[in-house]
Write an enzyme that holds these catalytic residues in place. Structure first.
Site, PDB file in Angstrom:
ATOM      1  N   CYS A  76       0.830  -1.197   0.000  1.00 45.93           N
ATOM      2  CA  CYS A  76       0.000   0.000   0.000  1.00 45.93           C
ATOM      3  C   CYS A  76       0.873   1.259   0.000  1.00 45.93           C
ATOM      4  O   CYS A  76       1.472   1.589  -1.010  1.00 45.93           O
ATOM      5  CB  CYS A  76      -0.993  -0.032   1.154  1.00 45.93           C
ATOM      6  SG  CYS A  76      -2.325   1.206   0.985  1.00 45.93           S
TER       7      CYS A  76
ATOM      8  N   HIS B  97      -3.748  -5.221   0.696  1.00 49.65           N
ATOM      9  CA  HIS B  97      -3.267  -5.539   2.039  1.00 49.65           C
ATOM     10  C   HIS B  97      -3.403  -7.036   2.346  1.00 49.65           C
ATOM     11  O   HIS B  97      -4.427  -7.468   2.883  1.00 49.65           O
ATOM     12  CB  HIS B  97      -4.076  -4.771   3.078  1.00 49.65           C
ATOM     13  CG  HIS B  97      -3.736  -3.327   3.174  1.00 49.65           C
ATOM     14  ND1 HIS B  97      -2.648  -2.862   3.891  1.00 49.65           N
ATOM     15  CD2 HIS B  97      -4.344  -2.235   2.644  1.00 49.65           C
ATOM     16  CE1 HIS B  97      -2.601  -1.539   3.801  1.00 49.65           C
ATOM     17  NE2 HIS B  97      -3.614  -1.126   3.056  1.00 49.65           N
TER      18      HIS B  97
ATOM     19  N   GLU C 278      -2.032  -8.486   4.721  1.00 48.93           N
ATOM     20  CA  GLU C 278      -1.971  -8.615   6.180  1.00 48.93           C
ATOM     21  C   GLU C 278      -3.281  -8.259   6.874  1.00 48.93           C
ATOM     22  O   GLU C 278      -3.463  -8.573   8.052  1.00 48.93           O
ATOM     23  CB  GLU C 278      -0.832  -7.736   6.729  1.00 48.93           C
ATOM     24  CG  GLU C 278      -1.156  -6.269   6.906  1.00 48.93           C
ATOM     25  CD  GLU C 278      -1.153  -5.443   5.630  1.00 48.93           C
ATOM     26  OE1 GLU C 278      -1.197  -4.201   5.723  1.00 48.93           O
ATOM     27  OE2 GLU C 278      -1.118  -6.034   4.526  1.00 48.93           O
TER      28      GLU C 278
END
Length: 236
Positions: free
Chosen positions: A98, A184, A186
């Site tokens: 990002c 993302h 994560e």
């Protein structure tokens, strides 16, 4: 031989979210937990000025997301851009997520900025443009996103990996050195929902509703984590 990953955490979570979700650095430690058989991972809060003592302390670098603009002139962001240029010159492998994706593009000769297409939110599907050798055989990638900035121009030597009509340069690779991803891997669905709820009053209502619906879908975060590991472990 044990390898070492420096996670450069470029944000501090909003106060109401920090107690439950910790930090982006912690989210990556959780995502990459199965790396710990061969990797030691250390988080550095670069937004607070924390950096490794020397570049020789680690074998690869991961730059997290952030609510800040990768192209801004805040002192800590300028320092981070200069730092990744030094890492690049030293041929240190880097992964950017990002904000990290945008910062790498911007620092290395491309361009990132505010997009006129508005916010990308929820789970977004991308079409694969180049099936790099570290990726699984797939035509699409689904990832949780939360951004209003985008990479408009890739840096020299970069190959676009995937994108869509909303975000054409959603991932790129500079062979042997850089893997950069807008989405993302994560993020958990719970965190994405909590972040969306926190920002709800500042976002277009129709975009929020669409994002909330999309978060009921599965995403490819775990697969992308595998690709990240293959990318850095298969480098010469």
């Amino acid at each position: 031989m044990i390898k070492r990953l420096a996670i450069l955490d470029a944000d501090i979570l909003y106060d109401p979210l920090r107690a439950t979700y910790g930090s982006y650095g912690q989210m990556f430690l959780d995502l990459l937990a199965d790396w710990q058989d061969e990797w030691q991972m250390q988080v550095y809060s670069v937004i607070n000025g924390e950096y490794p003592a020397s570049m020789g302390e680690f074998d690869a670098v991961l730059i997290t997301g952030s609510k800040f603009d990768s192209f801004a002139d805040d002192d800590w962001i300028v320092r981070l851009r200069d730092y990744v240029c030094e890492l690049y010159d030293q041929k240190k492998p880097m992964i950017g997520i990002c904000f990290g994706h945008q910062l790498l593009a911007h620092a290395l000769g491309g361009k990132a900025g505010r997009s006129d297409k508005g916010w990308g939110l929820g789970v977004m599907r991308y079409q694969v443009a180049d099936k790099a050798e570290f990726m699984d055989a797939t035509d699409t990638v689904d990832l949780i996103v939360s951004h209003q900035d985008q990479v408009s121009d890739l840096p020299p030597g970069a190959t676009r990996l995937w994108g869509n009509d909303f975000c054409i340069n959603a991932a790129f690779v500079i062979p042997g050195q850089v893997l950069a991803i807008q989405g993302h891997p994560e993020f958990t669905t719970n965190y994405a929902q909590a972040l969306l709820s926190y920002r709800k009053d500042r976002l277009p209502g129709d975009a929020v509703e669409k994002a909330e619906q999309s978060l009921q879908q599965t995403h490819d975060g775990a697969a992308v984590a595998r690709w990240m590991r293959r990318f850095i472990e298969n480098l010469p």
